[in-house]
Scaffold this motif. Structure first.
Motif, PDB file in Angstrom:
ATOM      1  N   LYS A 107      13.661  10.903   4.356  1.00 58.61           N
ATOM      2  CA  LYS A 107      13.777   9.461   4.181  1.00 58.61           C
ATOM      3  C   LYS A 107      12.602   8.879   3.389  1.00 58.61           C
ATOM      4  O   LYS A 107      12.302   7.689   3.497  1.00 58.61           O
ATOM      5  CB  LYS A 107      13.870   8.738   5.526  1.00 58.61           C
ATOM      6  CG  LYS A 107      14.863   9.334   6.512  1.00 58.61           C
ATOM      7  CD  LYS A 107      16.268   9.327   5.963  1.00 58.61           C
ATOM      8  CE  LYS A 107      17.256   9.917   6.976  1.00 58.61           C
ATOM      9  NZ  LYS A 107      18.630  10.025   6.432  1.00 58.61           N
ATOM     10  N   ALA A 108      11.924   9.698   2.604  1.00 59.93           N
ATOM     11  CA  ALA A 108      10.788   9.212   1.816  1.00 59.93           C
ATOM     12  C   ALA A 108      11.292   8.528   0.548  1.00 59.93           C
ATOM     13  O   ALA A 108      12.435   8.703   0.130  1.00 59.93           O
ATOM     14  CB  ALA A 108       9.866  10.367   1.446  1.00 59.93           C
ATOM     15  N   LYS A 109      10.400   7.729  -0.065  1.00 61.24           N
ATOM     16  CA  LYS A 109      10.761   7.097  -1.324  1.00 61.24           C
ATOM     17  C   LYS A 109      10.923   8.179  -2.389  1.00 61.24           C
ATOM     18  O   LYS A 109      10.140   9.122  -2.469  1.00 61.24           O
ATOM     19  CB  LYS A 109       9.669   6.110  -1.746  1.00 61.24           C
ATOM     20  CG  LYS A 109       9.991   5.343  -3.007  1.00 61.24           C
ATOM     21  CD  LYS A 109       8.892   4.353  -3.347  1.00 61.24           C
ATOM     22  CE  LYS A 109       9.249   3.581  -4.612  1.00 61.24           C
ATOM     23  NZ  LYS A 109       8.185   2.621  -4.987  1.00 61.24           N
ATOM     24  N   ASN A 110      11.962   8.045  -3.234  1.00 69.03           N
ATOM     25  CA  ASN A 110      12.260   9.039  -4.273  1.00 69.03           C
ATOM     26  C   ASN A 110      12.378  10.435  -3.671  1.00 69.03           C
ATOM     27  O   ASN A 110      11.875  11.420  -4.215  1.00 69.03           O
ATOM     28  CB  ASN A 110      11.180   9.027  -5.369  1.00 69.03           C
ATOM     29  CG  ASN A 110      11.040   7.673  -6.025  1.00 69.03           C
ATOM     30  OD1 ASN A 110      12.035   7.009  -6.317  1.00 69.03           O
ATOM     31  ND2 ASN A 110       9.808   7.244  -6.255  1.00 69.03           N
ATOM     32  N   ILE A 146       0.406   8.817  -8.740  1.00 69.28           N
ATOM     33  CA  ILE A 146       1.607   9.631  -8.568  1.00 69.28           C
ATOM     34  C   ILE A 146       1.724  10.094  -7.113  1.00 69.28           C
ATOM     35  O   ILE A 146       2.817  10.104  -6.532  1.00 69.28           O
ATOM     36  CB  ILE A 146       1.583  10.836  -9.525  1.00 69.28           C
ATOM     37  CG1 ILE A 146       1.701  10.343 -10.971  1.00 69.28           C
ATOM     38  CG2 ILE A 146       2.719  11.813  -9.203  1.00 69.28           C
ATOM     39  CD1 ILE A 146       1.588  11.435 -12.013  1.00 69.28           C
ATOM     40  N   ALA A 147       0.598  10.456  -6.497  1.00 69.45           N
ATOM     41  CA  ALA A 147       0.629  10.872  -5.089  1.00 69.45           C
ATOM     42  C   ALA A 147       1.092   9.726  -4.205  1.00 69.45           C
ATOM     43  O   ALA A 147       1.883   9.919  -3.273  1.00 69.45           O
ATOM     44  CB  ALA A 147      -0.755  11.350  -4.652  1.00 69.45           C
ATOM     45  N   ARG A 148       0.609   8.534  -4.491  1.00 73.18           N
ATOM     46  CA  ARG A 148       0.965   7.372  -3.663  1.00 73.18           C
ATOM     47  C   ARG A 148       2.448   7.023  -3.784  1.00 73.18           C
ATOM     48  O   ARG A 148       3.071   6.590  -2.806  1.00 73.18           O
ATOM     49  CB  ARG A 148       0.106   6.177  -4.056  1.00 73.18           C
ATOM     50  CG  ARG A 148       0.301   4.954  -3.172  1.00 73.18           C
ATOM     51  CD  ARG A 148      -0.731   3.871  -3.472  1.00 73.18           C
ATOM     52  NE  ARG A 148      -0.679   3.397  -4.839  1.00 73.18           N
ATOM     53  CZ  ARG A 148      -1.587   3.675  -5.773  1.00 73.18           C
ATOM     54  NH1 ARG A 148      -2.627   4.449  -5.470  1.00 73.18           N
ATOM     55  NH2 ARG A 148      -1.485   3.213  -6.996  1.00 73.18           N
ATOM     56  N   THR A 149       3.021   7.194  -4.954  1.00 68.54           N
ATOM     57  CA  THR A 149       4.391   6.742  -5.191  1.00 68.54           C
ATOM     58  C   THR A 149       5.432   7.859  -5.123  1.00 68.54           C
ATOM     59  O   THR A 149       6.617   7.577  -4.929  1.00 68.54           O
ATOM     60  CB  THR A 149       4.499   6.064  -6.566  1.00 68.54           C
ATOM     61  OG1 THR A 149       4.074   7.000  -7.592  1.00 68.54           O
ATOM     62  CG2 THR A 149       3.616   4.828  -6.627  1.00 68.54           C
ATOM     63  N   GLN A 150       5.007   9.130  -5.272  1.00 64.21           N
ATOM     64  CA  GLN A 150       5.976  10.224  -5.350  1.00 64.21           C
ATOM     65  C   GLN A 150       5.862  11.251  -4.236  1.00 64.21           C
ATOM     66  O   GLN A 150       6.829  11.943  -3.926  1.00 64.21           O
ATOM     67  CB  GLN A 150       5.818  10.957  -6.700  1.00 64.21           C
ATOM     68  CG  GLN A 150       6.066  10.098  -7.919  1.00 64.21           C
ATOM     69  CD  GLN A 150       7.531   9.767  -8.105  1.00 64.21           C
ATOM     70  OE1 GLN A 150       8.397  10.548  -7.720  1.00 64.21           O
ATOM     71  NE2 GLN A 150       7.824   8.626  -8.686  1.00 64.21           N
ATOM     72  N   SER A 151       4.677  11.381  -3.625  1.00 67.09           N
ATOM     73  CA  SER A 151       4.476  12.433  -2.629  1.00 67.09           C
ATOM     74  C   SER A 151       5.286  12.169  -1.367  1.00 67.09           C
ATOM     75  O   SER A 151       5.380  11.030  -0.907  1.00 67.09           O
ATOM     76  CB  SER A 151       2.990  12.550  -2.275  1.00 67.09           C
ATOM     77  OG  SER A 151       2.772  13.627  -1.381  1.00 67.09           O
ATOM     78  N   GLU A 152       5.859  13.223  -0.796  1.00 65.99           N
ATOM     79  CA  GLU A 152       6.679  13.130   0.416  1.00 65.99           C
ATOM     80  C   GLU A 152       5.886  13.664   1.604  1.00 65.99           C
ATOM     81  O   GLU A 152       6.286  14.618   2.276  1.00 65.99           O
ATOM     82  CB  GLU A 152       7.983  13.906   0.219  1.00 65.99           C
ATOM     83  CG  GLU A 152       8.801  13.420  -0.969  1.00 65.99           C
ATOM     84  CD  GLU A 152      10.017  14.281  -1.242  1.00 65.99           C
ATOM     85  OE1 GLU A 152      10.451  15.003  -0.311  1.00 65.99           O
ATOM     86  OE2 GLU A 152      10.533  14.261  -2.373  1.00 65.99           O
ATOM     87  N   ASP A 153       4.762  13.014   1.868  1.00 66.68           N
ATOM     88  CA  ASP A 153       3.846  13.478   2.897  1.00 66.68           C
ATOM     89  C   ASP A 153       3.028  12.281   3.357  1.00 66.68           C
ATOM     90  O   ASP A 153       2.777  11.357   2.572  1.00 66.68           O
ATOM     91  CB  ASP A 153       2.928  14.563   2.302  1.00 66.68           C
ATOM     92  CG  ASP A 153       1.962  15.136   3.328  1.00 66.68           C
ATOM     93  OD1 ASP A 153       2.391  16.033   4.075  1.00 66.68           O
ATOM     94  OD2 ASP A 153       0.813  14.680   3.398  1.00 66.68           O
ATOM     95  N   GLN A 184       0.815  -1.207   0.000  1.00 59.44           N
ATOM     96  CA  GLN A 184       0.000   0.000   0.000  1.00 59.44           C
ATOM     97  C   GLN A 184       0.848   1.257   0.000  1.00 59.44           C
ATOM     98  O   GLN A 184       0.451   2.281  -0.563  1.00 59.44           O
ATOM     99  CB  GLN A 184      -0.941   0.005   1.207  1.00 59.44           C
ATOM    100  CG  GLN A 184      -2.093  -0.991   1.107  1.00 59.44           C
ATOM    101  CD  GLN A 184      -2.974  -0.975   2.337  1.00 59.44           C
ATOM    102  OE1 GLN A 184      -2.550  -0.548   3.422  1.00 59.44           O
ATOM    103  NE2 GLN A 184      -4.199  -1.443   2.205  1.00 59.44           N
ATOM    104  N   ARG A 185       2.016   1.192   0.607  1.00 60.64           N
ATOM    105  CA  ARG A 185       2.902   2.362   0.665  1.00 60.64           C
ATOM    106  C   ARG A 185       3.910   2.380  -0.469  1.00 60.64           C
ATOM    107  O   ARG A 185       4.733   3.294  -0.548  1.00 60.64           O
ATOM    108  CB  ARG A 185       3.613   2.414   2.017  1.00 60.64           C
ATOM    109  CG  ARG A 185       2.659   2.672   3.168  1.00 60.64           C
ATOM    110  CD  ARG A 185       3.394   2.948   4.464  1.00 60.64           C
ATOM    111  NE  ARG A 185       4.028   1.758   5.005  1.00 60.64           N
ATOM    112  CZ  ARG A 185       5.254   1.705   5.481  1.00 60.64           C
ATOM    113  NH1 ARG A 185       6.015   2.764   5.450  1.00 60.64           N
ATOM    114  NH2 ARG A 185       5.739   0.589   5.976  1.00 60.64           N
ATOM    115  N   GLY A 186       3.846   1.380  -1.344  1.00 58.55           N
ATOM    116  CA  GLY A 186       4.715   1.359  -2.514  1.00 58.55           C
ATOM    117  C   GLY A 186       6.189   1.230  -2.198  1.00 58.55           C
ATOM    118  O   GLY A 186       7.034   1.787  -2.914  1.00 58.55           O
TER     119      GLY A 186
END
Length: 418
Positions: free
Chosen positions: A203-206, A234-241, A123-125
């Protein structure tokens, strides 16, 4: 009423997720290891000790989640004491319920634990490398994570078992609607999605680190969206929040919630001029953050709901069921607490030292300390600190022979002054 239910879900989800990601099982008595960094025990629940280091670690994680830029060492004496008492109370409650679950023979299989963790990872990719980095940042091993997941799942299963209630009758639903008319007047508001890029190292993904990388990343994301990219994906995989866990969904926000959320008036006005499905260009916030918003729904005037309005009856029914479950769970906690001896040693220290709240400094929070020190001290003899002891006092006591009472009194006075 829908807004209140949504906020409750978000608060509960955030709390469960935060505890799941940051708290290592406090059942140290059977594991044979000591109570944690510095040896300070914050509380005892039955024979289980909750180390002060775990309380501080959870506070540090909460500060990171808030993105305030503060660390636990930035808190003043009063703020630290308040935060510790609040976090410790949650950990005590969790441990009480876990011990009750064991008494009721609640079983969680290893397969259930693996499925639960794997679902969370998907779910968090997270990739396999991302998952291992997250564990390292939290100072946890996979075995500790599995044990903590089993702990949380056992408590949830116990609460589900206790919280079996009958659905409310039509008369009860009608009575609730009649007594709470204000809950069924919907004001102006917006349903928003959000993508965040933060120049800080979170420490977020991407993760984009630095203002240049953040600007480049938000521009790339905006280009992807303009070319047909799916906002939620895109929000699920790229957002830093943290909103990335819900695919960027912020829910429906009325005008008061928008103002309290810190949205500038000119941005709120721009939202109302947008059509449903429109996205904003990159919006620069504070501290190196960039945002892209999507208006997913819009209500431009107040709307009065009736019992015949879609989902009103089901929402009231769900609310009444949750109220009854909460009553049962509160009764469960009271009963379980009466059956288990609980000692809040941190609260005792604060009462005994009201001028400096026990003078307990933040414990070591270095990444990886939890797993490493637990292994190093696994076979070390266990000591039971006194309620009035402090890390500094314990260290000095271990290195000195017994001193006359007057010298000891002078030392305590010096420490209190610090």
């Amino acid at each position: 009423m829908q807004k209140q239910a949504k906020r409750l879900q978000i608060v509960l989800f955030s709390l469960i997720l935060l505890l799941f990601l940051t708290s290592i099982s406090c059942d140290k008595g059977k594991a044979g290891s000591d109570s944690g960094s510095g040896g300070e025990v914050a509380a005892r629940v039955g024979s289980t000790e909750i180390p002060l280091s775990k309380v501080d670690q959870l506070i540090e994680q909460q500060l990171k989640q808030s993105q305030s830029g503060r660390k636990i060492t930035d808190l003043n004496m009063s703020e630290l004491a308040t935060a510790r008492l609040q976090v410790l109370d949650s950990l005590i409650t969790d441990e009480i319920l876990y011990q009750r679950a064991r008494q009721d023979n609640i079983q969680i299989t290893d397969e259930e634990v693996r499925a639960f963790i794997q679902k969370d990872i998907q779910q968090r990719g997270l990739s396999a490398d991302d998952f291992q980095k997250e564990l390292k940042n939290m100072g946890m091993t996979e075995e500790q994570l599995n044990e903590e997941a089993k702990h949380k799942m056992a408590v949830a299963k116990l609460q589900d078992k206790i919280g079996q209630v009958k659905p409310p009758t039509d008369k009860e639903i009608e009575d609730y609607y009649s007594r709470n008319p204000g809950q069924f007047t919907l004001g102006r508001g917006l349903a928003l999605g959000q993508i965040t890029v933060d120049a800080a190292d979170n420490k977020a993904k991407n993760d984009a680190i630095g203002e240049d990388q953040a600007k480049q990343k938000i521009d790339t994301i905006y280009s992807q969206l303009k070319n047909g990219g799916d906002f939620a994906t895109i929000a699920r995989t790229q957002s830093e929040d943290p909103s990335a866990l819900k695919s960027g969904d912020l829910g429906f926000l009325d005008e008061q919630a928008l103002q309290q959320g810190g949205f500038p008036p000119q941005l709120i006005e721009a939202f109302y001029k947008m059509r449903e499905g429109d996205i904003t260009p990159p919006v620069q916030g504070s501290k190196g953050r960039w945002y892209i918003f999507k208006v997913t729904a819009k209500r431009t005037q107040e709307e009065k709901l009736t019992l015949d309005s879609p989902q009103v009856k089901s929402q009231i029914s769900q609310l009444l069921v949750e109220q009854r479950k909460n009553i049962l769970n509160n009764a469960l906690l009271v009963t379980a607490t009466n059956q288990i001896r609980v000692e809040n040693l941190l609260a005792q220290r604060i009462l005994q030292n009201p001028d400096n709240f026990g003078s307990l400094r933040p414990t070591s929070l270095a990444a990886g300390d939890g797993a490493t020190k637990a292994e190093e001290k696994k076979d070390a003899p266990k000591e039971t600190p006194k309620a009035e002891s402090t890390p500094a006092k314990d260290e000095k006591d271990s290195k000195k022979t017994e001193k006359p009472a007057e010298q000891d009194k002078e030392k305590k006075s010096t420490e209190a002054g610090k």
